[in-house]
Design an enzyme around this catalytic site. Sequence first.
Site, PDB file in Angstrom:
ATOM      1  CB  SER A  69      -0.888   0.003   1.252  1.00 46.86           C
ATOM      2  OG  SER A  69      -1.560   1.225   1.421  1.00 46.86           O
TER       3      SER A  69
ATOM      4  CE1 TYR B 176      -4.769  -2.122   4.712  1.00 51.54           C
ATOM      5  CE2 TYR B 176      -3.603  -0.039   4.427  1.00 51.54           C
ATOM      6  CZ  TYR B 176      -4.224  -1.146   3.891  1.00 51.54           C
ATOM      7  OH  TYR B 176      -4.290  -1.301   2.521  1.00 51.54           O
TER       8      TYR B 176
END
Length: 259
Positions: free
Chosen positions: A126, A139
Amino acid sequence: MGVGLAVVRRLLQHGCRVAIWDYSEQALTDVQRELGENPALLYINCDISDPASVTSAVQATMARFGSIDILVNNAGTVVSGYLQDTDMARQQQVIDVNFSGLVHATTLILPKMYAQDFGVIVNISSAAGTLGVARQSVYSAAKWAVWGFTESLWHEVRNQNKSVHVASVHPGYIATGLFAGAKIRGLGGVIVPLVKNHDVIAKAIVEQAIRHRKTVVYRPRSVRLAVLLRGILPDRWFFRLVRLLGIHRSMEGFTGQRA
């Protein structure tokens, strides 16, 4: 769903046979209805956070297709909120889905790729795996782990079998789906705009990471600025720049989708 489904469509266009793993039986039913009956597709109910489920999915895929040439580790989930306000069980799930399951699947499939002297593994990290973002600390940590794992594994693979390729892909916020509502505003949003749809990421996965064997892929490409600026700026300046660009507030409008 999302990026995973877009990748399936692109792989089918290239003549691949595809095993679709998903924890949601309803999602598998919906996709099967959408894509229709196709002998090139195998639908497997798999909880990526459960090692036994992953082992079973690998066995079922091998039994049907005989080999696994490409592994796209795309499963993901996110919890938004300040750390002290979030549920610890859900945060553990974020780690298990985004990282631990990826490691387990790779560990099972990599030896098979070595044995057949061919394979491509694509791990979805990400933009949050290149710099920390408020309200998604676990995350971000999991996605940083994906990047570190992929880079280390790339060197391991190069030491043992150069016919196997390993890559990481780093998407920014996508306008819909898992990160719906998240957005970098102001100047930061101009520099790193929203990705308009899931197929933008799927194209990067299939065309860049798989077909052209790129090692690290960023979408939008400006995500790589986080890596560049971190390398040339003093840490204090880099942190201030992140805040000046509004990245630290990018999750304030998050509505999301548990996927």
